[in-house]
Design an enzyme around this catalytic site. Structure first.
Site, mmCIF file in Angstrom:
data_model
loop_
_atom_site.group_PDB
_atom_site.id
_atom_site.type_symbol
_atom_site.label_atom_id
_atom_site.label_comp_id
_atom_site.label_asym_id
_atom_site.label_seq_id
_atom_site.Cartn_x
_atom_site.Cartn_y
_atom_site.Cartn_z
ATOM 1 N N HIS A 107 0.807 -1.049 -0.113
ATOM 2 C CA HIS A 107 -0.073 -0.073 -0.057
ATOM 3 C C HIS A 107 0.924 1.288 0.057
ATOM 4 O O HIS A 107 0.458 2.241 -0.672
ATOM 5 C CB HIS A 107 -0.800 0.027 1.236
ATOM 6 C CG HIS A 107 -1.892 -1.332 1.025
ATOM 7 N ND1 HIS A 107 -3.392 -0.746 0.685
ATOM 8 C CD2 HIS A 107 -1.821 -2.440 1.239
ATOM 9 C CE1 HIS A 107 -3.917 -2.081 0.768
ATOM 10 N NE2 HIS A 107 -3.126 -3.116 0.951
ATOM 11 N N ASP B 28 -6.335 5.599 1.504
ATOM 12 C CA ASP B 28 -6.487 4.337 1.048
ATOM 13 C C ASP B 28 -7.530 3.506 0.921
ATOM 14 O O ASP B 28 -8.586 3.815 1.659
ATOM 15 C CB ASP B 28 -5.332 3.463 2.068
ATOM 16 C CG ASP B 28 -5.011 1.802 1.399
ATOM 17 O OD1 ASP B 28 -4.205 1.883 0.780
ATOM 18 O OD2 ASP B 28 -6.177 1.109 1.493
ATOM 19 N N VAL C 181 14.951 -6.925 -1.137
ATOM 20 C CA VAL C 181 15.747 -6.686 -2.170
ATOM 21 C C VAL C 181 15.011 -5.754 -3.251
ATOM 22 O O VAL C 181 13.837 -5.294 -2.675
ATOM 23 C CB VAL C 181 15.855 -7.892 -3.290
ATOM 24 C CG1 VAL C 181 16.475 -9.160 -2.563
ATOM 25 C CG2 VAL C 181 14.305 -8.493 -3.828
ATOM 26 N N GLN D 117 13.198 -5.202 -6.025
ATOM 27 C CA GLN D 117 12.623 -6.110 -6.892
ATOM 28 C C GLN D 117 12.494 -5.395 -8.183
ATOM 29 O O GLN D 117 12.567 -6.188 -9.319
ATOM 30 C CB GLN D 117 11.138 -6.372 -6.493
ATOM 31 C CG GLN D 117 10.300 -7.146 -7.373
ATOM 32 C CD GLN D 117 9.089 -7.721 -6.911
ATOM 33 O OE1 GLN D 117 9.202 -8.822 -5.938
ATOM 34 N NE2 GLN D 117 8.094 -7.576 -7.378
HETATM 35 N N1 UDP Z 1 9.345 -5.743 -2.742
HETATM 36 C C1 UDP Z 1 10.555 -5.563 -2.866
HETATM 37 N N2 UDP Z 1 11.409 -6.487 -2.369
HETATM 38 C C2 UDP Z 1 11.022 -7.426 -1.658
HETATM 39 C C3 UDP Z 1 9.761 -7.859 -1.651
HETATM 40 C C4 UDP Z 1 8.731 -7.149 -2.121
HETATM 41 O O1 UDP Z 1 10.862 -4.536 -3.619
HETATM 42 O O2 UDP Z 1 11.963 -8.362 -0.978
HETATM 43 C C5 UDP Z 1 8.252 -4.865 -3.083
HETATM 44 C C6 UDP Z 1 7.841 -5.248 -4.469
HETATM 45 O O3 UDP Z 1 8.531 -4.870 -5.620
HETATM 46 C C7 UDP Z 1 6.293 -4.567 -4.528
HETATM 47 C C8 UDP Z 1 5.872 -4.799 -3.152
HETATM 48 O O4 UDP Z 1 6.945 -4.813 -2.310
HETATM 49 O O5 UDP Z 1 6.197 -3.321 -4.918
HETATM 50 C C9 UDP Z 1 5.057 -5.742 -2.807
HETATM 51 O O6 UDP Z 1 3.663 -5.395 -3.259
HETATM 52 P P1 UDP Z 1 2.614 -6.466 -3.988
HETATM 53 O O7 UDP Z 1 1.604 -5.828 -4.197
HETATM 54 O O8 UDP Z 1 3.385 -7.024 -5.171
HETATM 55 O O9 UDP Z 1 2.455 -7.539 -2.921
HETATM 56 P P2 UDP Z 1 2.184 -7.594 -1.127
HETATM 57 O O10 UDP Z 1 3.494 -7.658 -0.597
HETATM 58 O O11 UDP Z 1 1.226 -6.381 -0.838
HETATM 59 O O12 UDP Z 1 1.505 -8.793 -1.098
HETATM 60 N N1 UDP Z 2 -6.563 -11.654 4.309
HETATM 61 C C1 UDP Z 2 -6.303 -12.708 4.960
HETATM 62 N N2 UDP Z 2 -6.310 -13.691 4.080
HETATM 63 C C2 UDP Z 2 -6.739 -13.770 2.981
HETATM 64 C C3 UDP Z 2 -6.976 -12.368 2.405
HETATM 65 C C4 UDP Z 2 -6.843 -11.160 2.962
HETATM 66 O O1 UDP Z 2 -5.875 -12.716 6.059
HETATM 67 O O2 UDP Z 2 -6.917 -14.813 2.284
HETATM 68 C C5 UDP Z 2 -6.354 -10.310 5.238
HETATM 69 C C6 UDP Z 2 -4.980 -10.086 5.472
HETATM 70 O O3 UDP Z 2 -4.607 -9.766 6.811
HETATM 71 C C7 UDP Z 2 -4.581 -8.738 4.523
HETATM 72 C C8 UDP Z 2 -6.027 -8.205 4.259
HETATM 73 O O4 UDP Z 2 -7.069 -9.269 4.649
HETATM 74 O O5 UDP Z 2 -3.704 -7.746 5.387
HETATM 75 C C9 UDP Z 2 -6.170 -7.807 2.996
HETATM 76 O O6 UDP Z 2 -5.923 -8.640 1.860
HETATM 77 P P1 UDP Z 2 -5.607 -8.524 0.569
HETATM 78 O O7 UDP Z 2 -4.690 -9.469 -0.085
HETATM 79 O O8 UDP Z 2 -7.148 -8.443 -0.212
HETATM 80 O O9 UDP Z 2 -5.025 -6.894 0.400
HETATM 81 P P2 UDP Z 2 -3.868 -6.343 0.346
HETATM 82 O O10 UDP Z 2 -3.752 -5.628 1.543
HETATM 83 O O11 UDP Z 2 -2.801 -7.167 -0.174
HETATM 84 O O12 UDP Z 2 -3.901 -5.313 -0.762
#
Ligand code: UDP
Ligand code: UDP
Ligand code: UDP
Length: 466
Positions: A19, A116, A343, A345
């Site tokens: 986020h 958000d 890292v 990414q």
């Molecule tokens: N990311 C990164 N290095 C890491 C792990 C994650 O730069 O070691 C970044 C990735 O490039 C992305 C974000 O963290 O911008 C993760 O967001 P994403 O929506 O892909 O997944 P989430 O972490 O919310 O499940």
């Molecule tokens: N979540 C969870 N299990 C799931 C989906 C979501 O526990 O299968 C919770 C989790 O705590 C997360 C939040 O719901 O922080 C939002 O998840 P989602 O992946 O939809 O959104 P994100 O924050 O990755 O954009």
């Protein structure tokens, strides 16, 4: 501020890198326009180290940004959720009454609020009282936003389907409607806080002035059109596709991966598979060991980011040997890099040696792969990720083996993983489609492209209202 009539935008992100990162990328688009003063409300303490590192690097790169600390009350005990990020979302929602004095103290007066999506209902009630235009940044795909907007209708029509059912649901705006039941996060059909959150928030979308999405027309034209034509939700505010957000230089300072990049420099073009499940998905150790076996079986060189804990602050407690076993760690040394820390990414995905990405399909990851034309092996784990994987699949720049299920449903074996990696690494159709996605992404973000035009028009609109 560049002139008298500049607008003052206040942004309020939710918890987690998934986020914060898109918020900061949108913030830099606005700051770079030179027509906005920008304040970022920063809830403290941050949940993860990664967030606090990113914030401090961002602030040193954009000193003109006003970081407004928002000191949260002591956490609720016992925790509302075992997931610290979701617990934080709830804390933020419950603390929103503390915001009005903070907002009112800002100078010049606030013109626009961008919050958000997870904070929608509490924030809308505040911004309405303060007569402030409120926009939201939805941090996932337009496809997922269609699902989010339509969810209450779907849930009321279908209160609790049997988990084994083969049923699927028509969802307006989804490019692969009907949506199979198996792609809906199970928690949405249980009595969970998360379900209640969607039920409460979706109907309030119509109270917003607009919705920002980190996506682009050529990838999600179907969903964007349906959303903006009112097919998904009557009286939907304008939905603006302003992505894919470009990673900024300052993010490079957020890592210490120089040796990784020089290792990649030594590999042939397109020969390395990159594996990462985002910022907060810790897989079971048994599953991680199968991934290790799968990587070895694939025969490809790899960079694999291992996460053992949801929250990075706890990551230092255990070493790789303990997580994966000494034998596997030793065996993998000749074949690739296994990294158990943050890292950069985007830098990895933009490296010419990387030819495939095993991804959980977090939306930021998908956009970063798209920007670089990298084929995807989709392995969704939670939440929005199956819907994002569906989009990758129909756009044909990745493959998704649906039998792998949600996180923890069952352990996917190494030989299956190895085969799937071979498939993405040698498939020319995927590579060509991924390059097409990249072309669309580059066009959207070019000078005079959709992203710039939309942002400029909006800033002009805001300035006229100052
Ligand atoms: N990311 C990164 N290095 C890491 C792990 C994650 O730069 O070691 C970044 C990735 O490039 C992305 C974000 O963290 O911008 C993760 O967001 P994403 O929506 O892909 O997944 P989430 O972490 O919310 O499940
Ligand atoms: N979540 C969870 N299990 C799931 C989906 C979501 O526990 O299968 C919770 C989790 O705590 C997360 C939040 O719901 O922080 C939002 O998840 P989602 O992946 O939809 O959104 P994100 O924050 O990755 O954009
Ligand atoms: N980390 C990060 N970005 C960075 C440096 C570190 O996200 O630029 C993460 C890293 O993966 C580790 C944690 O933050 O899990 C602690 O990093 P560090 O060793 O720098 O400790 P600190 O100085 O934050 O105490």
């Amino acid at each position: 501020m560049s002139d008298e009539s500049s607008v003052h935008v206040v942004m309020f992100p939710s918890a987690g890198m998934g986020h914060l990162t898109p918020f900061l990328r949108l913030a830099s688009l606005l700051v770079n326009s030179n027509h906005c003063k920008l304040t970022l409300i920063t809830p403290l303490p941050t949940v993860s180290h990664a967030e606090s590192h990113l914030l401090s690097h961002f602030h040193s790169s954009f000193p003109q940004l006003n970081l407004l600390p928002f000191h949260l009350p002591p956490p609720h005990s016992p925790p509302i959720s075992v997931d610290p990020f979701f617990h934080r979302v709830q804390t933020l929602r419950h603390s929103s009454h503390l915001l009005p004095p903070l907002i009112s103290s800002l100078s010049p007066p606030v013109s626009i609020f961008i919050s958000d999506i997870f904070l929608l209902t509490p924030l809308v009630s505040i911004t309405q009282k303060l007569s402030l235009p409120n926009y939201t940044l939805f941090t996932s795909s337009a496809a997922m936003f269609s699902f989010f907007s339509h969810f209450p209708t779907l849930a009321l029509a279908q209160s609790k389907p049997d988990a084994d059912t083969q049923i699927s649901f028509p969802v307006p705006g989804l490019p692969f409607s009907p949506l199979p039941f198996s792609s809906i996060p199970p928690i949405l059909f249980q009595n969970t806080i998360f379900r209640n959150l969607l039920m409460e928030d979706s109907p309030n979308l119509t109270k917003l002035q607009g919705v920002f999405l980190n996506t682009f027309e050529s990838l999600e034209s179907h969903s964007l059109k349906a959303l903006n034509d009112g097919q998904v939700l009557k009286n939907m505010p304008p939905v603006y596709a302003v992505g894919p957000f470009i990673p900024f230089e300052f993010e490079k300072k957020n890592t210490s991966t120089t040796s990784l990049i020089s290792w990649l420099d030594d590999q042939p073009i397109g020969s390395v598979v990159y594996v990462c499940f985002g910022s907060r998905t810790a897989l079971k150790r048994e599953q991680m060991r199968e991934i290790g076996n799968g990587l070895m079986r694939s025969g490809y060189k790899f960079v694999w980011v291992v996460k053992d804990k949801i929250i990075d602050k706890e990551e230092q407690e255990v070493g790789l040997d303990e997580v994966l076993g000494v034998e596997l760690v030793e065996g993998m040394k000749e074949k690739g890099l296994v990294i158990k820390e943050w890292v950069d990414q985007s830098e990895i995905l933009s490296h010419k040696s990387v030819g495939g990405f095993v991804s959980h399909c977090g939306w930021n990851s998908i956009m970063e792969a798209g920007l670089n034309g990298v084929p995807i092996l989709a392995w969704p784990q939670h939440g929005d990720q199956k819907i994002n994987a569906g989009l990758v699949e129909i756009s044909e720049w990745g493959i998704w083996n649906k039998s792998w299920g949600w996180s923890g449903e069952h352990v996917v074996k190494g030989d299956e993983i190895g085969d799937a990696i071979k498939q993405i690494m040698k498939n020319q159709v995927l590579k060509d489609k991924a390059m097409k996605v990249k072309e669309g992404a580059m066009k959207a973000t070019s000078n005079g492209g959709d992203c710039e035009v939309t942002i400029q028009k909006l800033i002009q609109k805001w300035k006229n209202n100052v």
